[in-house]
Design an enzyme around this catalytic site. Structure first.
Site, PDB file in Angstrom:
ATOM      1  N   ASP A   1       0.861  -1.185   0.000  1.00 31.18           N
ATOM      2  CA  ASP A   1       0.000   0.000   0.000  1.00 31.18           C
ATOM      3  C   ASP A   1       0.897   1.235   0.000  1.00 31.18           C
ATOM      4  O   ASP A   1       1.620   1.496   0.967  1.00 31.18           O
ATOM      5  CB  ASP A   1      -0.899  -0.023   1.246  1.00 31.18           C
TER       6      ASP A   1
ATOM      7  N   ASP B   1      -2.743   2.490  -6.122  1.00 33.47           N
ATOM      8  CA  ASP B   1      -1.750   2.570  -5.049  1.00 33.47           C
ATOM      9  C   ASP B   1      -1.678   1.349  -4.144  1.00 33.47           C
ATOM     10  O   ASP B   1      -0.979   1.380  -3.129  1.00 33.47           O
ATOM     11  CB  ASP B   1      -2.002   3.821  -4.195  1.00 33.47           C
ATOM     12  N   GLU B   2      -2.375   0.251  -4.476  1.00 33.26           N
ATOM     13  CA  GLU B   2      -2.260  -0.929  -3.626  1.00 33.26           C
ATOM     14  C   GLU B   2      -2.497  -2.201  -4.438  1.00 33.26           C
ATOM     15  O   GLU B   2      -3.188  -2.198  -5.448  1.00 33.26           O
ATOM     16  CB  GLU B   2      -3.218  -0.863  -2.432  1.00 33.26           C
TER      17      GLU B   2
END
Length: 355
Positions: free
Chosen positions: A10, A104-105
């Site tokens: 993350d 983003d993860e």
């Protein structure tokens, strides 16, 4: 049975961190990625802004009240996608089993990894170091025997942290947690569980399967398993997109007849995004939200898929004729989407000019 090794990566305050990385004057200062205005929401907030209570999805006007000294930066999704692709390239060095959740993860299954590192913890540490050294950004990581535990773990020592839940630690880790930390337990489910005297995962585990199924149906079995750290869902790489869309909120409510310029801009954005897909979208969708927050959509599937941005734009504009509300109705949001994807091989051959 082989115990899986799952890593959840993350990126820390991703959009805001990219802005701070690329502009040294923003480092150490409260940065809020959002358009200013009464309709805008926060896309991301730096950790300096979070100390004032600013959070993602919060109305921008509230963020400004909480942190008057915040620096507002309009989002640049083209740049964020480019950095996200760089992160993905780093992840691919370690495994092909990567399931992105957003820019983003992502989940990684490193039960077997490409680099020969002996533990999942070493893999997670190597990924974080490579992201830091090559991209000058930080990422938090969680390591666990399954996906939902890895996601909880990645949040445990944010920002820039690494937390590991070993298989033998699952029970002791889960038992004291508030039940709201389990995936799928929102405010409503949490309130219903509290009526049963359930506040922690340990309370949930003590309840047993039958009362959970009686109260929650099929979801009761899922709650029963999560309370015991059971999650067999695999890491699924490259899950096909069900739709591609772009939407935006007006600064002030507008009439349907005034939505044309934004529909054209959104159609261009959607067409550009859809061209990155290896499949073909057959259905065009127009989404609208009224000033009373009612959401409605209209869709059309032409005989052959839209072949150009102009064709997509024309269909999206024409779908306004099917809205059917008063001409005086005002709208706060509009979106243009493509869905019903098929592979090119599934498309019927188009007749040629001389047939």
């Amino acid at each position: 049975m082989t115990i899986r090794k799952i890593v959840h990566i993350d990126m820390d305050a991703f959009y805001a961190s990219v802005e701070q990385r690329d502009d040294p004057q923003l480092r150490g200062r409260p940065v809020v990625v959002a358009w200013r205005g009464s309709r805008s929401v926060v896309c991301a907030a730096s950790y300096e802004a979070r100390r004032f209570g600013v959070r993602s999805a919060m109305p921008a006007v509230r963020a400004e009240r909480l942190c008057p000294q915040a620096i507002f930066i309009p989002p640049d999704f083209t740049r964020y996608r480019a950095v996200s692709r760089q992160v993905r390239e780093i992840l691919k060095r370690h495994t092909d089993l990567i399931e992105p959740l957003s820019l983003d993860e992502a989940y990684l299954d490193v039960t077997e990894n490409k680099t020969g590192l002996p533990t999942a913890t070493r893999v997670a540490r190597a990924i974080r170091e490579q992201i830091r050294e090559e991209l000058h950004l930080t990422a938090s990581a969680g390591v666990a025997p399954n996906k939902f535990l890895a996601k909880i773990a990645s949040d445990w020592r944010k920002p820039d942290g690494l937390f590991v839940i070993q298989p033998e630690e699952v029970s002791s880790f889960l038992t004291p947690l508030p039940v709201g930390r389990l995936p799928g337990v929102g405010k409503v489910t949490e309130a219903n569980l509290e009526k049963l005297g359930v506040r922690t995962v340990g309370d949930l585990r003590a309840l047993g399967l039958q009362p959970l199924e009686e109260r929650f149906g099929r979801h009761g079995l899922r709650l029963y398993e999560l309370a015991r750290g059971i999650d067999e869902s695999p890491v699924t790489p490259d899950r096909p997109a069900q739709s591609v869309s772009s939407e935006d909120t007006f600064e002030q409510d507008v009439l349907l007849s005034e939505t044309g310029p934004l529909i054209r801009r959104l159609a261009e954005m959607t067409w550009s995004a859809a061209r990155k897909e290896s499949r073909v979208a057959r259905t065009v969708v127009l989404k609208l939200k009224t000033s009373e927050f009612k959401i409605l959509s209209r869709s059309f599937t032409p005989p052959s898929p839209p072949a150009s941005c102009d064709e997509l734009t024309g269909i999206a504009l024409a779908l306004r004729e099917r809205v059917g509300l008063s001409p005086q109705q005002r709208y706060r949001l509009v979106g243009v989407g493509l869905s019903n994807f098929t592979t090119p091989e599934e498309e019927p051959a188009q007749p040629t000019l001389f047939e």
